[in-house]
Write an enzyme that holds these catalytic residues in place. Structure first.
Site, PDB file in Angstrom:
ATOM      1  N   PRO A  11       0.762  -1.185   0.100  1.00 22.05           N
ATOM      2  CA  PRO A  11      -0.039   0.020  -0.119  1.00 22.05           C
ATOM      3  C   PRO A  11       0.823   1.335  -0.030  1.00 22.05           C
ATOM      4  O   PRO A  11       1.942   1.290   0.672  1.00 22.05           O
ATOM      5  CB  PRO A  11      -0.814  -0.302   1.168  1.00 22.05           C
ATOM      6  CG  PRO A  11      -0.123  -0.974   2.039  1.00 22.05           C
ATOM      7  CD  PRO A  11       0.754  -2.069   0.981  1.00 22.05           C
ATOM      8  N   TYR A  24      11.274   8.814   1.125  1.00 23.16           N
ATOM      9  CA  TYR A  24      11.395   7.656   0.357  1.00 23.16           C
ATOM     10  C   TYR A  24      12.028   8.001  -1.114  1.00 23.16           C
ATOM     11  O   TYR A  24      12.121   6.992  -2.006  1.00 23.16           O
ATOM     12  CB  TYR A  24       9.807   7.112  -0.090  1.00 23.16           C
ATOM     13  CG  TYR A  24       9.148   6.601   1.229  1.00 23.16           C
ATOM     14  CD1 TYR A  24       9.483   5.507   1.807  1.00 23.16           C
ATOM     15  CD2 TYR A  24       7.971   7.328   1.856  1.00 23.16           C
ATOM     16  CE1 TYR A  24       8.907   5.218   3.137  1.00 23.16           C
ATOM     17  CE2 TYR A  24       7.339   6.908   2.939  1.00 23.16           C
ATOM     18  CZ  TYR A  24       7.798   5.816   3.613  1.00 23.16           C
ATOM     19  OH  TYR A  24       7.135   5.315   4.564  1.00 23.16           O
ATOM     20  N   ALA A  77       2.897  -0.792   4.943  1.00 18.65           N
ATOM     21  CA  ALA A  77       2.353  -0.791   6.246  1.00 18.65           C
ATOM     22  C   ALA A  77       1.992  -2.050   6.569  1.00 18.65           C
ATOM     23  O   ALA A  77       2.005  -2.635   7.848  1.00 18.65           O
ATOM     24  CB  ALA A  77       1.449   0.375   6.625  1.00 18.65           C
ATOM     25  N   GLU A  98      12.547  -9.332   1.996  1.00 19.51           N
ATOM     26  CA  GLU A  98      11.773  -8.262   2.353  1.00 19.51           C
ATOM     27  C   GLU A  98      12.491  -6.779   2.196  1.00 19.51           C
ATOM     28  O   GLU A  98      13.652  -6.781   2.562  1.00 19.51           O
ATOM     29  CB  GLU A  98      11.498  -8.209   4.037  1.00 19.51           C
ATOM     30  CG  GLU A  98      10.788  -7.250   4.618  1.00 19.51           C
ATOM     31  CD  GLU A  98      10.350  -7.503   6.148  1.00 19.51           C
ATOM     32  OE1 GLU A  98      10.697  -8.563   6.569  1.00 19.51           O
ATOM     33  OE2 GLU A  98      10.083  -6.399   6.792  1.00 19.51           O
ATOM     34  N   ARG A 107      12.877   4.794  12.777  1.00 24.31           N
ATOM     35  CA  ARG A 107      11.560   5.609  12.814  1.00 24.31           C
ATOM     36  C   ARG A 107      10.878   5.156  13.871  1.00 24.31           C
ATOM     37  O   ARG A 107      11.204   4.546  14.916  1.00 24.31           O
ATOM     38  CB  ARG A 107      11.007   5.422  11.253  1.00 24.31           C
ATOM     39  CG  ARG A 107      11.810   5.823  10.209  1.00 24.31           C
ATOM     40  CD  ARG A 107      11.187   5.437   8.718  1.00 24.31           C
ATOM     41  NE  ARG A 107       9.915   6.242   8.630  1.00 24.31           N
ATOM     42  CZ  ARG A 107       9.128   6.117   7.693  1.00 24.31           C
ATOM     43  NH1 ARG A 107       9.387   4.961   6.784  1.00 24.31           N
ATOM     44  NH2 ARG A 107       7.962   6.686   7.523  1.00 24.31           N
TER      45      ARG A 107
HETATM   46  C1  DQA Z   1       8.343   1.187   3.925  1.00 25.84           C
HETATM   47  C2  DQA Z   1       8.131   1.391   5.519  1.00 25.84           C
HETATM   48  C3  DQA Z   1       6.957   0.957   6.220  1.00 25.84           C
HETATM   49  O1  DQA Z   1       6.910   1.237   7.546  1.00 25.84           O
HETATM   50  C4  DQA Z   1       5.733   1.971   5.538  1.00 25.84           C
HETATM   51  O2  DQA Z   1       4.569   1.769   6.032  1.00 25.84           O
HETATM   52  C5  DQA Z   1       5.955   2.265   4.128  1.00 25.84           C
HETATM   53  C6  DQA Z   1       7.189   1.758   3.279  1.00 25.84           C
HETATM   54  C7  DQA Z   1       9.459   1.301   3.296  1.00 25.84           C
HETATM   55  O3  DQA Z   1       9.626   0.927   2.126  1.00 25.84           O
HETATM   56  O4  DQA Z   1      10.237   2.107   3.911  1.00 25.84           O
HETATM   57  O5  DQA Z   1       4.801   1.938   3.418  1.00 25.84           O
HETATM   58  O6  DQA Z   1       7.849  -0.380   3.837  1.00 25.84           O
END
Ligand code: DQA
Length: 145
Positions: A11, A24, A77, A98, A107
């Protein structure tokens, strides 16, 4: 025979490049697919999918049971909430990597726990979109080992 790697983004990652670029970055999901493709060893191809819906991600993981040799997944998330995605990945036999673009450990504390990490063969966090390339290279290694 060509082997397929499934690249799944969860998402909000459709907004990559527009959403919180200070966290990001400015690359888009198209850039991610290109970076992942460029990292593939000969004899592999990539299927790249993104969804904001947990059930759709689970359906793609189920399809991968017969259609992919490995999965690279940024569950967004759902990383921190989804036992259902963990269960689906547990039903997949190949390697799972992952990926998180940001360093989730730097964070909020709710981002420090990952259900997916209970299944993943490797976890990459904080390398930006280059993390996808590292994950694809690792899947190629594990599948050919
Ligand atoms: C994420 C980190 C997650 O906590 C966040 O909800 C995202 C992106 C990342 O790529 O850093 O949507 O997976």
């Amino acid at each position: 025979m060509t082997q397929t790697i499934l690249l799944l983004n969860g998402p909000n990652l459709n907004l990559l490049g527009q959403r919180q670029p200070e966290i990001y970055g400015h690359e888009t999901l198209e850039d991610v697919a290109r970076i992942a493709r460029d990292a593939m060893a000969p004899g592999f191809d990539l299927r790249a999918e993104q969804s904001n819906h947990e059930g759709q991600l689970i359906d793609w993981i189920h399809e991968a049971r017969h259609g992919a040799c490995g999965i690279v997944m940024n569950p967004g998330a759902f990383t921190h909430t989804s036992v259902a995605i963990l269960d689906a990945l547990n039903a997949f036999e190949g390697p799972v990597m992952e990926v998180h673009i940001s360093n989730v450990h730097k964070r909020e504390s709710f981002r420090h726990h990952s259900y997916v990490s209970l299944r993943a063969d490797g976890v990459i966090a904080g390398l930006g979109v280059e993390g996808y390339a590292a994950a694809v290279r690792r899947i190629c290694q594990l599948v050919t080992a």
